[in-house]
Motif scaffolding. Structure first.
Motif, PDB file in Angstrom:
ATOM      1  N   LYS A 292       1.296  -1.041   0.160  1.00  0.00           N
ATOM      2  CA  LYS A 292       0.177  -0.150   0.391  1.00  0.00           C
ATOM      3  C   LYS A 292       0.973   1.695   0.084  1.00  0.00           C
ATOM      4  CE  LYS A 292      -4.347  -2.306  -0.203  1.00  0.00           C
ATOM      5  NZ  LYS A 292      -3.669  -3.452   0.082  1.00  0.00           N
ATOM      6  N   ARG A 293       1.607   1.213   0.042  1.00  0.00           N
ATOM      7  CA  ARG A 293       2.626   1.941   0.957  1.00  0.00           C
ATOM      8  C   ARG A 293       4.321   1.931   0.578  1.00  0.00           C
ATOM      9  NH1 ARG A 293       2.587   6.849   2.985  1.00  0.00           N
ATOM     10  NH2 ARG A 293       0.394   6.721   3.800  1.00  0.00           N
ATOM     11  N   LYS A 295       8.187   2.437   1.410  1.00  0.00           N
ATOM     12  CA  LYS A 295       9.200   4.244   2.134  1.00  0.00           C
ATOM     13  C   LYS A 295      10.351   3.474   1.599  1.00  0.00           C
ATOM     14  CE  LYS A 295       8.031   6.315   6.433  1.00  0.00           C
ATOM     15  NZ  LYS A 295       8.372   7.603   5.677  1.00  0.00           N
ATOM     16  N   VAL A 335       6.025   4.194  13.068  1.00  0.00           N
ATOM     17  CA  VAL A 335       5.795   3.406  13.287  1.00  0.00           C
ATOM     18  C   VAL A 335       5.824   2.591  11.558  1.00  0.00           C
ATOM     19  CG1 VAL A 335       2.788   2.775  12.417  1.00  0.00           C
ATOM     20  CG2 VAL A 335       3.349   4.428  14.134  1.00  0.00           C
ATOM     21  N   ILE A 336       6.102   0.623  11.633  1.00  0.00           N
ATOM     22  CA  ILE A 336       6.263   0.199  10.874  1.00  0.00           C
ATOM     23  C   ILE A 336       4.492  -0.471  10.603  1.00  0.00           C
ATOM     24  CG2 ILE A 336       7.624  -1.887  10.077  1.00  0.00           C
ATOM     25  CD1 ILE A 336       9.158   0.837  10.689  1.00  0.00           C
ATOM     26  N   GLU A 337       4.434  -0.039   9.221  1.00  0.00           N
ATOM     27  CA  GLU A 337       3.449  -0.314   8.655  1.00  0.00           C
ATOM     28  C   GLU A 337       3.332  -2.185   8.332  1.00  0.00           C
ATOM     29  OE1 GLU A 337       0.654   3.796   7.414  1.00  0.00           O
ATOM     30  OE2 GLU A 337       3.352   2.738   6.624  1.00  0.00           O
ATOM     31  N   LYS A 338       2.479  -2.910   7.750  1.00  0.00           N
ATOM     32  CA  LYS A 338       2.318  -4.120   7.038  1.00  0.00           C
ATOM     33  C   LYS A 338       2.055  -4.221   6.145  1.00  0.00           C
ATOM     34  CE  LYS A 338       1.094  -7.918   8.744  1.00  0.00           C
ATOM     35  NZ  LYS A 338      -0.297  -8.458   8.813  1.00  0.00           N
ATOM     36  N   ASP A 339       1.670  -2.683   5.495  1.00  0.00           N
ATOM     37  CA  ASP A 339       2.111  -3.715   4.356  1.00  0.00           C
ATOM     38  C   ASP A 339       2.453  -2.425   3.332  1.00  0.00           C
ATOM     39  OD1 ASP A 339       0.498  -1.323   5.355  1.00  0.00           O
ATOM     40  OD2 ASP A 339      -1.435  -1.778   4.848  1.00  0.00           O
ATOM     41  N   CYS A 340       2.987  -1.809   3.813  1.00  0.00           N
ATOM     42  CA  CYS A 340       4.244  -0.646   3.704  1.00  0.00           C
ATOM     43  C   CYS A 340       5.790  -1.516   3.337  1.00  0.00           C
ATOM     44  CB  CYS A 340       4.780  -0.037   4.177  1.00  0.00           C
ATOM     45  SG  CYS A 340       5.957   1.596   3.742  1.00  0.00           S
ATOM     46  N   TYR A 342       9.396  -1.514   2.436  1.00  0.00           N
ATOM     47  CA  TYR A 342      10.868  -0.874   3.231  1.00  0.00           C
ATOM     48  C   TYR A 342      11.809  -0.721   2.416  1.00  0.00           C
ATOM     49  CZ  TYR A 342       7.620   0.727   6.755  1.00  0.00           C
ATOM     50  OH  TYR A 342       6.572   1.061   7.481  1.00  0.00           O
ATOM     51  N   GLY A 366       8.107  -5.411  10.371  1.00  0.00           N
ATOM     52  CA  GLY A 366       8.388  -4.879   8.864  1.00  0.00           C
ATOM     53  C   GLY A 366       8.645  -5.797   7.707  1.00  0.00           C
TER      54      GLY A 366
END
Ligand code: GLU
Length: 366
Positions: A292-293, A295, A335-340, A342, A366
């Motif tokens: 979804k994102r 980074k 904040v570490i997002e699961k659907d990001c 990295y 993550g």
């Protein structure tokens, strides 16, 4: 973190060390120094400024077949002659060069000073020389034990005049590579410093210690358990690491950009089927669709190219993407997002802050 070069063999060490330091100049640094094991003991010469300034004041007789050298990028203490590496213990027998940061240096220094050790620099690195001296005995064992007392990052090379048959090297978060020659061995923080001599190299892993002798090497982990390593072959010829006729390395890199971009796409872009093959990306098409994102994390120019990359990714995929300085990210409790997704970007070596940011992402799932 900056540059390390080490040599042990039958040749005169000094010219090899100095040439190696020049090879590492492209990384930037503020001072440099060498330690050579001469017949009369350890000889150290160091100076703030460029390698050629240090070279210009080298004593005429600095002969020996074992030595270590360093280009420093100051983190603890000003760029002065005294703070330049190598650093010695009180006896003047042990010399240490170090890339990275020892986080608990102030506490260790206070303890060592209380027990009588006299320091000659403001660096965190000097702590290591005195700690190894305080432990004593076999150099490899003393280095290993000293490292268990240290918190932080290091790539190091250590010499002891009383054990002239070895260089002890170790890494944690700061790269160290061993170059394998014919009855001679090299140590460096970057293959650029040794490609002129050998294409056979061994990359140390984190928390690994290597005992490097002219005829070979062995490695252990910090618990003194032997580790096994497979030598790799450097694919690029040494010309690739040369400045050539360019005035400086940055200009060379700028002029190489079109070719570098082409090389990056070659073999990955599949024009026939309108797709791309990204080897090493261990994500299934399903995983990719769940993102979804994006980074991108990096430092310095790796961060700037991350900004460019994020822009492209967002434009082409319509998935929100941005870049962040890894050195800030690691300290801001992100904040570490699961659907990001990295993506860590590191130029030419490994950047301690970028590695720390990756560990922060992994630590938080993550
Ligand atoms: N922390 C050490 C110093 O300030 C090493 C810096 C470096 O990586 O060059 O001397």
């Amino acid at each position: 973190m900056c540059g390390i070069v080490g040599y042990i063999g039958r040749q005169d060490a000094l010219p090899i060390l100095i040439a190696g330091l020049h090879r590492l100049e492209y990384r930037g640094y503020d001072s440099s120094g060498v330690a050579v094991l001469a017949r009369t003991g350890l000889k150290v010469h160091k100076a703030a400024g460029k390698v050629r300034q240090m070279e210009a004041t080298l004593p005429r007789r600095l002969k020996g077949t074992v030595g270590i050298a360093h280009t420093r990028w100051a983190t603890h203490g000003e760029p002065t002659d005294a703070n330049a590496h190598p650093h010695l213990d009180c006896s003047g027998n042990i010399a240490v060069v170090h890339n990275g940061i020892i986080e608990n240096a102030a506490d260790l220094r206070a303890e060592l000073e209380a027990s009588g050790h006299v320091f000659h620099s403001e660096t965190d690195t000097e702590v290591l020389a005195h700690l190894i001296e305080a432990i004593g005995g076999e150099l490899d064992q003393a280095v290993r034990q000293a490292l268990t007392a240290i918190q932080g990052t290091y790539g190091i090379a250590v010499l002891d005049a009383r054990q002239p048959d070895r260089i002890v090297a170790a890494r944690n978060g700061s790269p160290v590579v061993i170059g394998i020659g014919e009855k001679e061995m090299f140590v460096a923080s970057d293959v650029a410093a040794l490609v002129r001599h050998t294409a056979h190299v061994v990359y140390l892993d984190d928390r690994e210690v290597a005992v490097v002798e002219a005829g070979g090497y062995r490695t252990v982990n910090l618990d003194d358990e032997p580790t096994s390593k497979a030598p790799a072959t450097v694919q690029w010829g040494h010309e690739a690491y040369d400045r050539g006729e360019h005035e400086h390395y940055m200009l060379k890199e700028i002029l190489e950009q079109p070719e570098a971009c082409e090389r990056t796409l070659k073999g990955r872009l599949d024009l026939q089927f309108n797709t791309a093959h990204l080897g090493g990306l261990n994500l299934t098409p399903r995983d990719l669709l769940d993102i979804k994102r994006v980074k991108i994390l990096g430092c310095g120019s790796a961060y700037y190219s991350g900004i460019g990359g994020a822009h492209l990714i967002e434009t082409l995929t319509r998935v929100p993407a941005d870049a962040e300085a890894a050195s800030e990210f690691r300290y801001r409790n992100p904040v570490i997002e699961k659907d990001c997704l990295y993506v860590a970007v590191s130029q030419s070596g490994e950047t301690a802050d970028t590695l720390a940011a990756v560990h922060e992402v992994q630590r938080k799932g993550g």
